[in-house]
Design an enzyme around this catalytic site. Structure first.
Site, PDB file in Angstrom:
ATOM      1  CB  ALA A   1      26.762  -1.259 -19.085  1.00 58.40           C
ATOM      2  CB  THR A   2      24.608   2.336 -15.393  1.00 62.36           C
ATOM      3  OG1 THR A   2      23.781   1.163 -15.374  1.00 62.36           O
ATOM      4  CG2 THR A   2      23.767   3.565 -15.117  1.00 62.36           C
TER       5      THR A   2
ATOM      6  CG  ASN B   1      17.823  -5.176 -21.668  1.00 61.92           C
ATOM      7  OD1 ASN B   1      17.764  -4.430 -22.649  1.00 61.92           O
ATOM      8  ND2 ASN B   1      17.153  -4.931 -20.558  1.00 61.92           N
TER       9      ASN B   1
ATOM     10  CB  ALA C   1      33.089  -7.424 -15.692  1.00 64.16           C
TER      11      ALA C   1
ATOM     12  CB  THR D   1      41.796   4.585  -6.761  1.00 67.08           C
ATOM     13  OG1 THR D   1      42.287   5.721  -6.058  1.00 67.08           O
ATOM     14  CG2 THR D   1      42.738   3.411  -6.581  1.00 67.08           C
TER      15      THR D   1
ATOM     16  CB  CYS E   1      17.974  -2.892 -15.134  1.00 66.26           C
ATOM     17  SG  CYS E   1      19.488  -3.816 -15.357  1.00 66.26           S
TER      18      CYS E   1
HETATM   19  C1  LIG Z   1      21.521  -3.496 -22.259  1.00 68.74           C
HETATM   20  C2  LIG Z   1      21.983  -3.065 -20.898  1.00 68.74           C
HETATM   21  N1  LIG Z   1      22.583  -1.880 -20.755  1.00 68.74           N
HETATM   22  C3  LIG Z   1      23.023  -1.457 -19.558  1.00 68.74           C
HETATM   23  C4  LIG Z   1      22.846  -2.212 -18.412  1.00 68.74           C
HETATM   24  C5  LIG Z   1      23.380  -1.706 -17.106  1.00 68.74           C
HETATM   25  O1  LIG Z   1      24.558  -2.398 -16.795  1.00 68.74           O
HETATM   26  P1  LIG Z   1      25.340  -2.256 -15.399  1.00 68.74           P
HETATM   27  O2  LIG Z   1      24.634  -3.148 -14.450  1.00 68.74           O
HETATM   28  O3  LIG Z   1      26.716  -2.739 -15.677  1.00 68.74           O
HETATM   29  O4  LIG Z   1      25.323  -0.835 -15.011  1.00 68.74           O
HETATM   30  C6  LIG Z   1      22.196  -3.444 -18.515  1.00 68.74           C
HETATM   31  C7  LIG Z   1      21.910  -4.244 -17.299  1.00 68.74           C
HETATM   32  O5  LIG Z   1      21.002  -5.034 -17.255  1.00 68.74           O
HETATM   33  C8  LIG Z   1      21.772  -3.885 -19.798  1.00 68.74           C
HETATM   34  O6  LIG Z   1      21.184  -5.067 -19.950  1.00 68.74           O
END
Ligand SMILES: Cc1ncc(COP(=O)(O)O)c(C=O)c1O
Length: 392
Positions: free
Chosen positions: A73-74, A158, A207, A247, A336
């Site tokens: 997601a980042t 989160n 995922a 890839t 995070c």
């Molecule tokens: C709301 C939200 N966005 C983004 C992220 C980042 O996700 P990833 O670990 O897949 O990069 C997180 C991870 O805690 C999250 O909770």
């Protein structure tokens, strides 16, 4: 995982489902070809990707062509935000977001500010309001105008689990020709996320938040209603229509497909169980510890993720409490950013004081937790609280 460890940190990540791990292993060992290769093994890998893509797309209510794979997601957030705003044909110079977004949205936004964009960060309602954690809609609606390129608003927070009113935000965006990006990292796999129901242009997911492998995510890029132009972040190789070179992570993609399939099948049951276990933990803590309070929406609110509990333990340091309850994995502030000792920006945004934020712990209850674990976790936290109080 050590036998006596109780994992209540399912917002930071989730354990990989054994069925998912098995599917990933199978690809790594047996179907390891590059999905771009023009031989039979390459075609087999391509088919696996296609099947997983169809599953992910169907679950999210989009055509398979709108799925772009990323490392998580980042990266998806960064691709959405910088991809839209830094596209050579982008003329608008304004972006809007909320103060409670994840750093993976706030930091790309700050980078845009350094590049001359007008970045508006809208506040949320405070803890003493019935709308706690919701973006202040008057300010948000006023901030979105015909100079706005993109609005980024998360589906589920989160830290405190608040769900944002996204359709109202989408309507405003589209009325003035702005695009809506949604960081749905905490929602996909936990709640129904159907883009036929909510008109979002770009959506990020990962995922490892729904019992899949780490290092794989998606950015959904809608093309049906409005034209979304993106500048790629990673170029080279031309994969994924040139939007994300490199890839394909076939094993990760297959794992994500399997994980979303299982999460969807078990969702209703998981939501019911998580709510029951979350309430059980809260009642045990509330009955044993004086003056504890809950951060965010009331637990019975339909605007709160079922598995989320964020508790303020006044008078003790959350970090010390967590260390004393060593075999309960939870989180003080967002996982995070836990390398960063600053108090949670989300708790400060809802008006908690710095001391209250530092006294808070976040519990994320997931579909693998049991009632016995919750009782044991409550016993350990209560004992840890008494120990920390005595030392203090
Ligand atoms: C709301 C939200 N966005 C983004 C992220 C980042 O996700 P990833 O670990 O897949 O990069 C997180 C991870 O805690 C999250 O909770």
């Amino acid at each position: 995982m050590p036998d006596d460890l109780i994992f209540l940190d399912n917002h930071s990540t989730t354990p990989c489902d054994r069925r998912v791990a098995e599917a990933v292993r199978d690809v790594l060992v047996n179907d390891f070809a590059n999905a771009s290769s023009q031989h039979s093994m390459g075609h087999a890998a391509q088919q696996l990707v296609q099947r997983a893509t169809e599953m992910i797309a169907m679950t999210l209510g989009v055509p398979p062509a709108e799925v772009v794979y990323t490392s998580g997601a980042t990266e998806s957030n960064m691709l959405a935000i910088h991809g839209v705003c830094l596209h050579p044909r982008q003329r608008r110079r304004k972006v809007v977001t909320a103060v409670t977004e994840h750093a993976a949205v706030l930091e790309p936004m700050q980078r845009l500010a350094a590049n001359g964009f007008d970045v508006i960060t809208v506040p949320v309602h405070p803890q003493d309001s019935p709308d706690v954690g919701h973006v202040v809609s008057d300010l948000l609606l006023a901030a979105i105008d015909d100079q706005t390129a993109l609005v980024s608003m998360m589906w589920a927070n989160n830290e405190i689990g608040t769900l944002q009113p996204l359709q109202m935000i989408a309507d405003r965006c589209h009325a003035v020709g702005a695009l809506l990006h949604c960081d749905a990292t905490q929602a996909v796999g936990r709640l129904p996320v159907d883009l036929q129901q909510v008109d979002i242009d770009l959506l990020s997911a990962s995922a490892h938040k729904f019992y899949g492998p780490k290092g794989v995510g998606v950015l959904i890029i809608r093309q049906s209603a409005r034209r979304v132009r993106l500048r790629p972040l990673i170029e080279g190789g031309g994969q994924q229509h040139g939007l994300r070179g490199g890839t394909l992570n076939v094993a990760g993609i297959v794992g994500m497909g399997k994980a979303i399939e299982i999460a969807t099948e078990s969702m209703d049951d998981a939501r019911r169980r998580e709510r029951t276990l979350r309430d059980q933990l809260w009642l045990r803590l509330r009955d044993a510890i004086p003056n504890v309070s809950c951060n965010g929406q009331p637990l019975e609110s339909s605007y709160r993720l079922e598995g989320n509990l964020n508790v303020c333990f006044p008078g003790v340091d959350g970090e010390a409490l967590m260390l004393a309850a060593a075999n309960v994995a939870c989180s003080s502030g967002a996982a995070c950013s836990s390398a960063d000792p600053k108090p949670s920006h989300v708790l400060l945004a809802i008006g908690r004081t710095e001391a209250e934020a530092r006294s808070s712990l976040r519990f994320g209850i997931g579909r693998m937790n049991t009632s016995d674990q919750i009782d044991q976790a409550a016993d350990r936290i209560v004992a840890a609280y008494q120990q920390v109080r005595q030392l203090g």
